[in-house]
Scaffold this motif. Structure first.
Motif, short mmCIF file in Angstrom:
data_model
loop_
_atom_site.label_atom_id
_atom_site.label_comp_id
_atom_site.label_asym_id
_atom_site.label_seq_id
_atom_site.Cartn_x
_atom_site.Cartn_y
_atom_site.Cartn_z
N ALA A 162 0.84 -1.21 0.00
CA ALA A 162 0.00 0.00 0.00
C ALA A 162 0.87 1.25 0.00
CB ALA A 162 -0.94 0.00 1.21
N ILE A 163 1.92 1.24 0.81
CA ILE A 163 2.84 2.38 0.89
C ILE A 163 3.55 2.57 -0.44
CG2 ILE A 163 4.99 3.16 1.96
CD1 ILE A 163 3.86 1.78 4.59
N ASP A 164 4.01 1.46 -1.02
CA ASP A 164 4.71 1.55 -2.31
C ASP A 164 3.79 1.99 -3.45
OD1 ASP A 164 7.03 0.74 -1.06
OD2 ASP A 164 6.87 -1.35 -1.71
N THR A 165 2.53 1.61 -3.36
CA THR A 165 1.57 1.90 -4.42
C THR A 165 1.05 3.34 -4.35
OG1 THR A 165 0.87 -0.41 -4.40
CG2 THR A 165 -0.61 1.14 -5.47
N SER A 166 1.02 3.90 -3.16
CA SER A 166 0.46 5.23 -2.97
C SER A 166 1.34 6.30 -3.61
CB SER A 166 0.30 5.53 -1.48
OG SER A 166 -0.23 6.82 -1.30
N PRO A 167 0.72 7.21 -4.37
CA PRO A 167 1.50 8.28 -5.01
C PRO A 167 1.98 9.34 -4.01
CG PRO A 167 -0.83 8.57 -5.48
CD PRO A 167 -0.68 7.28 -4.72
N THR A 168 1.39 9.38 -2.81
CA THR A 168 1.81 10.33 -1.78
C THR A 168 2.06 9.56 -0.49
OG1 THR A 168 -0.48 10.72 -1.10
CG2 THR A 168 0.42 12.21 -2.79
N TYR A 169 2.57 10.27 0.51
CA TYR A 169 2.80 9.65 1.80
C TYR A 169 1.48 9.11 2.34
CZ TYR A 169 4.21 9.02 6.65
OH TYR A 169 4.47 8.49 7.89
N PHE A 170 1.46 7.85 2.71
CA PHE A 170 0.23 7.17 3.14
C PHE A 170 0.31 6.97 4.65
CE2 PHE A 170 -2.77 3.55 1.57
CZ PHE A 170 -3.77 4.02 2.39
N GLU A 171 -0.11 8.00 5.39
CA GLU A 171 0.03 8.00 6.84
C GLU A 171 -0.67 6.82 7.50
OE1 GLU A 171 -0.90 10.88 10.68
OE2 GLU A 171 -1.21 11.65 8.66
N ARG A 172 -1.89 6.54 7.08
CA ARG A 172 -2.65 5.44 7.69
C ARG A 172 -1.94 4.10 7.50
NH1 ARG A 172 -8.34 3.88 5.47
NH2 ARG A 172 -7.28 4.91 3.79
N ALA A 173 -1.40 3.84 6.31
CA ALA A 173 -0.68 2.58 6.06
C ALA A 173 0.58 2.50 6.91
CB ALA A 173 -0.37 2.44 4.58
N HIS A 174 1.28 3.62 7.07
CA HIS A 174 2.48 3.63 7.92
C HIS A 174 2.12 3.31 9.37
CE1 HIS A 174 5.79 4.94 5.30
NE2 HIS A 174 4.88 5.65 4.64
N LYS A 175 1.03 3.90 9.86
CA LYS A 175 0.58 3.61 11.24
C LYS A 175 0.20 2.14 11.40
CE LYS A 175 -1.09 8.20 12.51
NZ LYS A 175 -2.28 9.02 12.81
N ASN A 176 -0.56 1.63 10.41
CA ASN A 176 -0.97 0.22 10.48
C ASN A 176 0.25 -0.71 10.42
OD1 ASN A 176 -3.70 0.73 10.72
ND2 ASN A 176 -4.08 0.64 8.52
N LEU A 177 1.23 -0.35 9.61
CA LEU A 177 2.46 -1.15 9.51
C LEU A 177 3.17 -1.20 10.86
CD1 LEU A 177 4.53 -2.77 7.91
CD2 LEU A 177 5.54 -0.60 7.16
N LYS A 178 3.27 -0.06 11.54
CA LYS A 178 3.91 -0.03 12.86
C LYS A 178 3.16 -0.91 13.86
CE LYS A 178 6.02 4.52 12.53
NZ LYS A 178 6.01 5.92 13.00
N ILE A 179 1.84 -0.84 13.83
CA ILE A 179 1.02 -1.66 14.74
C ILE A 179 1.23 -3.14 14.45
CG2 ILE A 179 -1.34 -2.28 15.37
CD1 ILE A 179 -2.08 0.70 14.81
N ALA A 180 1.22 -3.51 13.18
CA ALA A 180 1.38 -4.91 12.79
C ALA A 180 2.76 -5.42 13.17
CB ALA A 180 1.14 -5.10 11.30
N LEU A 181 3.80 -4.61 12.96
CA LEU A 181 5.16 -5.01 13.32
C LEU A 181 5.28 -5.19 14.82
CD1 LEU A 181 7.20 -2.75 10.87
CD2 LEU A 181 7.12 -5.27 10.86
N ALA A 182 4.69 -4.28 15.60
CA ALA A 182 4.74 -4.38 17.06
C ALA A 182 3.95 -5.61 17.53
CB ALA A 182 4.19 -3.11 17.70
N SER A 183 2.82 -5.87 16.92
CA SER A 183 1.98 -7.02 17.31
C SER A 183 2.66 -8.34 16.99
CB SER A 183 0.63 -6.94 16.63
OG SER A 183 -0.06 -5.79 17.05
N LYS A 184 3.37 -8.36 15.86
CA LYS A 184 4.07 -9.58 15.43
C LYS A 184 5.15 -9.95 16.44
CE LYS A 184 7.19 -11.18 11.94
NZ LYS A 184 8.15 -10.71 10.99
N ILE A 185 5.80 -8.94 16.99
CA ILE A 185 6.88 -9.18 17.96
C ILE A 185 6.33 -9.73 19.27
CG2 ILE A 185 8.64 -8.05 19.37
CD1 ILE A 185 9.04 -6.12 16.98
N ASN A 186 5.18 -9.19 19.68
CA ASN A 186 4.58 -9.62 20.96
C ASN A 186 3.95 -10.92 20.80
OD1 ASN A 186 5.40 -7.28 22.15
ND2 ASN A 186 3.52 -6.18 21.62
#
Length: 186
Positions: A162-186
């Protein structure tokens, strides 16, 4: 209070219909006609679904759909009612009926995407979401639903796409990515 008014309106309409018709429909209800308050039936059906009285909701939706078989809204509502109880085959069938009636009905496309997610058919889910939003948004939404199901690896991959596909900075996808990465670790 609203429920009581809706129920009374339906009761009065059914009395009126019974007086002019002798043929009964599903669940002891009389078939609707052009004077029936369809929006009231729909509103009460939605309330029934919200209160987990899904069978009652589907009875009302079916009454309306029997009278207006080309109603994309009612077919979508009926499909979603089946989705709520995990009957994905019927949900898919009614959502497709809605899309045959109105191929541009966005809520039917979104709900069909949800059905496909539950069936594990992520490509179809993505294609359904893309009918109503950009590819970047569709990837993000699909990732979000997979993250809710605990499928973090797949969600992370979709957020990155989603981030790579978006023509502009995709804030929501960045936030979701951080949440998913943090959840994966826990």
């Amino acid at each position: 209070m609203a429920r009581k008014h809706l129920e009374k309106t339906i009761f009065l309409d059914q009395q009126r219909l019974s007086a002019i018709k002798s043929k009964a429909a599903a669940a002891d209800y009389t078939s609707l006609d052009e004077l029936s308050p369809l929006r009231v039936y729909n509103a009460l059906a939605i309330l029934e679904d919200l209160e987990n009285n899904n069978e009652a909701a589907r009875t009302y939706f079916r009454l309306i759909l029997a009278f207006q078989p080309q109603s994309a809204i009612i077919a979508t509502n009926l499909g979603y009612s089946f989705y709520l109880v995990g009957d994905f085959d019927n949900a898919e069938s009614y959502l497709k009926q809605a899309l045959r009636a109105d191929p541009s009905f966005t809520r039917a496309w979104s709900n069909l995407g949800l059905v496909y997610i539950r069936q594990g058919n992520y490509r179809r889910a993505l294609a359904s979401f893309e009918q109503t939003m950009t590819t970047a948004d569709a990837l993000n939404d699909l990732g979000y639903f997979l993250m809710l199901e605990g499928k973090y690896e797949q969600a992370i991959s979709l957020f990155k796409q989603a981030i790579d596909t978006s023509p502009t900075y995709f804030e929501r996808a960045h936030k979701n990515l951080k949440i998913a990465l943090a959840s994966k670790i826990n």
